[in-house]
Structure formats: structure tokens, C-alpha cells
Write a protein that holds these residues in place. Structure first.
Motif, PDB file in Angstrom:
ATOM      1  N   GLY A  57     -36.631 -15.056 -30.128  1.00 34.69           N
ATOM      2  CA  GLY A  57     -35.924 -14.877 -28.867  1.00 34.69           C
ATOM      3  C   GLY A  57     -34.544 -15.493 -28.820  1.00 34.69           C
ATOM      4  N   GLY A  58     -34.011 -15.824 -29.995  1.00 31.99           N
ATOM      5  CA  GLY A  58     -32.719 -16.489 -30.040  1.00 31.99           C
ATOM      6  C   GLY A  58     -31.537 -15.629 -29.662  1.00 31.99           C
ATOM      7  N   LEU A  59     -31.738 -14.316 -29.543  1.00 27.49           N
ATOM      8  CA  LEU A  59     -30.635 -13.415 -29.215  1.00 27.49           C
ATOM      9  C   LEU A  59     -30.783 -12.797 -27.827  1.00 27.49           C
ATOM     10  CD1 LEU A  59     -30.313 -11.576 -32.644  1.00 27.49           C
ATOM     11  CD2 LEU A  59     -28.941 -13.487 -31.817  1.00 27.49           C
ATOM     12  N   LYS A  60     -31.663 -13.371 -27.004  1.00 27.45           N
ATOM     13  CA  LYS A  60     -31.931 -12.773 -25.696  1.00 27.45           C
ATOM     14  C   LYS A  60     -30.693 -12.701 -24.812  1.00 27.45           C
ATOM     15  CE  LYS A  60     -35.566 -15.336 -24.695  1.00 27.45           C
ATOM     16  NZ  LYS A  60     -36.718 -15.877 -23.927  1.00 27.45           N
ATOM     17  N   MET A  61     -29.763 -13.639 -25.004  1.00 30.78           N
ATOM     18  CA  MET A  61     -28.533 -13.611 -24.210  1.00 30.78           C
ATOM     19  C   MET A  61     -27.637 -12.430 -24.583  1.00 30.78           C
ATOM     20  SD  MET A  61     -27.804 -15.802 -21.773  1.00 30.78           S
ATOM     21  CE  MET A  61     -26.041 -16.086 -21.857  1.00 30.78           C
ATOM     22  N   LEU A  62     -27.812 -11.943 -25.805  1.00 28.13           N
ATOM     23  CA  LEU A  62     -26.938 -10.877 -26.286  1.00 28.13           C
ATOM     24  C   LEU A  62     -27.630  -9.526 -26.335  1.00 28.13           C
ATOM     25  CD1 LEU A  62     -25.255 -12.756 -29.268  1.00 28.13           C
ATOM     26  CD2 LEU A  62     -24.320 -12.399 -26.984  1.00 28.13           C
ATOM     27  N   LEU A  63     -28.928  -9.521 -26.644  1.00 33.94           N
ATOM     28  CA  LEU A  63     -29.645  -8.269 -26.830  1.00 33.94           C
ATOM     29  C   LEU A  63     -30.971  -8.295 -26.084  1.00 33.94           C
ATOM     30  CD1 LEU A  63     -29.141  -7.986 -30.700  1.00 33.94           C
ATOM     31  CD2 LEU A  63     -27.973  -6.606 -28.979  1.00 33.94           C
TER      32      LEU A  63
END
Length: 345
Positions: A57-63
Motif C-alpha cells: 500500500g505504499g503507493l496509495k497516495m499516487l495510485l
């Protein structure tokens, strides 16, 4: 023209929620292709740090992804179907590519991908070797060529030279004529020097910021304190390009993100902005873009023996848990490859 597929399902490695320990291999429906897509029978795919970040979930801000989610970002395989508007490729063509971020899913027996995001597989590489190239090759090329615009004789520091990105970035930087310094442990000195590194720093016993100065560029793959220290060696007018740091306001503007995200990125990167200003340099967060055209450039360089993949190990699809565990350890020299489908080459 299309290959007749006997079944409508395939094996795919997926997650059902963020922070799932490891993806599980399940039966899912083979994706349908659009008019500009091709369907590829995936022979091999590579493990990349972005796969681990996506899983956690490390890219939730972007994707934003819907669950269940098939993971995997790049591949090499054989085209089995072509969309009605595709004229550049045919069934049976061996290709490699990096899929769009909203269409990930290469850890599967088949992948639907836009034909603009693929290129023909280099003739002198196996499918496993070709699968090691797309994500790291495009990331490195876009950092070193498109953003830095390296000229012969300019100095660049490439962090973590023995990793998946580093092993390709060193070769591309040398192809562009740069003086290349890299960091790694002493046991990997021979490897990075064989790839063209001019100067090597043992990160376990030396601090690069104490040994280097007046560099034109830094290619950061580490983030955190290592990224901050890059501004100590960059010359005025230089560029620090990171794939592991934080997106800044410039990135938010380029990708036309909503105002609230722009404000958040501006806040969390305020320290980097201060370092950037003090060094009179430019900080750029790179979110690599798929490009079949640039994969063609890389294919030409590979076939001319200017770039070669570095592979740590090839594992069967069923060993995906082992592959993820090893990737997370950070000990890989070069790429970790999953063999998805067996074919006769």
C-alpha cells in the motif's frame, strides 16, 4: 489473427488486501484486449521494488487499485492476440515491455498491454534476460538521458550500483559518456567495475559525501538520509533525481494532482526543498513512464552489446513467495526473474 486459447482462465499472482504477506497464485479470467492492445503469453517477469511497495500500500497516495490485484510490472513473452487497430505487431512476435501503472499484472500467464508500451525482444537475449530490462532500463534511461541529459565527461553518482536499477544505470550512463561513481559493498566491486563504474565507494566503510564533490548529477535509489546527503556533493545547477524519495510540488503539478495532494507533498518535502535551494540544485522525483519507443532504443543498445542484463536468479512461478522474500532482503545482485510459462526458444 489470433491464437485459439482453450481455456478462459489463467494462473495469476494476486493480493486481496494491502499488506498481504505474499501474493497467492489463483485462477483468474484471461484479460480481454482493446483495439490498440495485444495479448501476450508471459514467459518471464521480473520482481521490482515497486511490486513490494504496491503490495504493502505504499503507493496509495499516487495510485488507486481495486482488489483483488494481480501484481507485476514488466515482462517478456509472445504475442497471442492483436487488437484491430494494431499494425506494428503480429501474433507470434517475441516482445518485452513495461505496462501502464493502472494496468499492472505481469505475474500471470497472460497480460493485455497497449502496443505502444512494448517493443520487440532483443534478439541476443533469452526471455528471462529480456524480462530483466524494461522497468529498470526505462527508469535509468529516463533519469540519465531524458532528465539529466548527460553529456560526455559529466560526473554522476549512481547509488546502489549492484542492484537491479544500478547495474543497468551504470551501463547507460557510460553509454552516454559520463564519469560514473557508484556505491556498493566491497564484495560487489568487481561486478560494478565490469559494468563500467569509474569509481566505487564501499558504503559500509566510507561516506560518499566525504569523498565526492562538484558532481553534475546524483541518481538516488535509496531515499531518506542518503538522498539528503546527495545535496552535499551536487554542484550549483546540478540535478538530484530520485526514485525512492518523496514526490514534491513539482511532481504534483506535472501529474495534475488535486490541490490537497499538492499541499501535502509540498509539506512533507519542505526539507528537501530547503536543501535543493541551499545547493542551488534541482530535485526531481521520477515516476517512470512506459515507452515502447524507448524500449526500442534500449533494444538497439543491447543488440550492439552496449547494455547487458544482470540476473541474480531465475525462479519458477510457483516460488513467488521465495522471490518476494529474497527481493525484500535487499541482497540481490541485479534482477530476480520469475519463469511464468515454459516455451521452446
Amino acid at each position: 489473427m489470433e491464437e485459439f486459447i482453450l481455456t478462459h482462465t489463467m494462473k495469476a499472482a494476486l493480493i486481496t488486501h494491502y499488506k498481504q504477506a505474499f501474493p497467492s497464485i489463483e485462477q483468474v479470467v484471461i484479460p480481454k484486449i482493446g483495439a490498440t492492445d495485444v495479448l501476450v503469453k508471459v514467459v518471464a517477469a521480473s520482481i521490482n521494488p515497486i511490486d513490494l511497495k504496491t503490495k504493502d500500500g505504499g503507493l496509495k497516495m499516487l495510485l488507486k487499485y481495486n482488489m483483488p490485484l494481480v501484481l507485476g510490472s514488466d515482462f517478456a513473452g509472445i504475442i497471442t492476440q492483436v487488437g484491430e487497430k494494431v499494425t506494428a505487431f503480429n501474433v507470434g512476435d517475441p516482445v518485452y515491455g513495461r505496462v501502464q501503472k493502472n494496468r499492472i499484472g505481469t505475474f500471470a500467464e497472460y497480460i493485455a498491454v497497449d502496443h505502444n508500451d512494448i517493443a520487440r525482444k532483443p534478439r541476443n537475449l533469452s526471455f528471462e534476460e529480456a524480462a530483466a530490462i524494461p522497468l529498470v532500463g526505462l527508469t535509468s534511461y529516463q533519469a540519465l538521458h531524458d532528465i539529466m541529459k548527460i553529456k560526455p565527461g559529466q560526473k554522476v553518482l549512481i547509488q546502489a550500483g549492484s542492484g537491479g536499477i544500478g547495474t543497468i544505470a551504470i551501463q547507460i550512463a557510460k553509454m552516454l559518456g559520463a564519469y560514473v561513481t557508484t556505491t556498493t559493498s566491497a564484495k560487489n566491486f568487481a561486478l560494478v567495475k565490469s559494468l563500467g563504474a569509474d569509481q566505487v565507494i564501499d558504503y559500509k566503510t566510507e561516506k560518499f559525501q566525504d569523498k565526492l564533490s562538484d558532481y553534475d548529477y546524483v541518481f538516488d535509489t535509496q531515499g531518506g538520509k542518503i538522498l539528503e546527503d546527495a545535496f552535499k556533493i551536487i554542484k550549483p545547477g546540478g540535478k538530484v533525481v530520485s526514485i525512492s524519495g518523496l514526490p514534491n510540488a513539482r511532481f504534483a503539478k506535472e501529474y495534475q494532482l488535486p490541490l490537497w495532494k499538492k499541499l501535502i507533498f509540498a509539506l512533507i518535502t519542505s526539507r528537501l526543498s530547503a536543501l535543493e535551494k541551499a545547493a542551488k540544485a534541482e530535485y526531481i522525483f521520477l515516476f517512470m513512464k512506459p515507452s515502447g519507443a524507448e524500449l526500442e532504443i534500449l533494444r538497439t543498445a543491447i543488440e550492439a552489446n552496449k547494455i547487458k542484463p544482470v540476473i541474480d536468479r531465475v525462479l519458477p512461478f510457483a516460488a513467488i513467495e521465495e522471490a518476494f522474500r529474497y527481493s525484500k532482503s535487499g541482497r540481490a545482485k541485479g534482477k530476480i526473474i520469475l519463469k511464468i510459462n515454459e516455451i521452446a526458444e
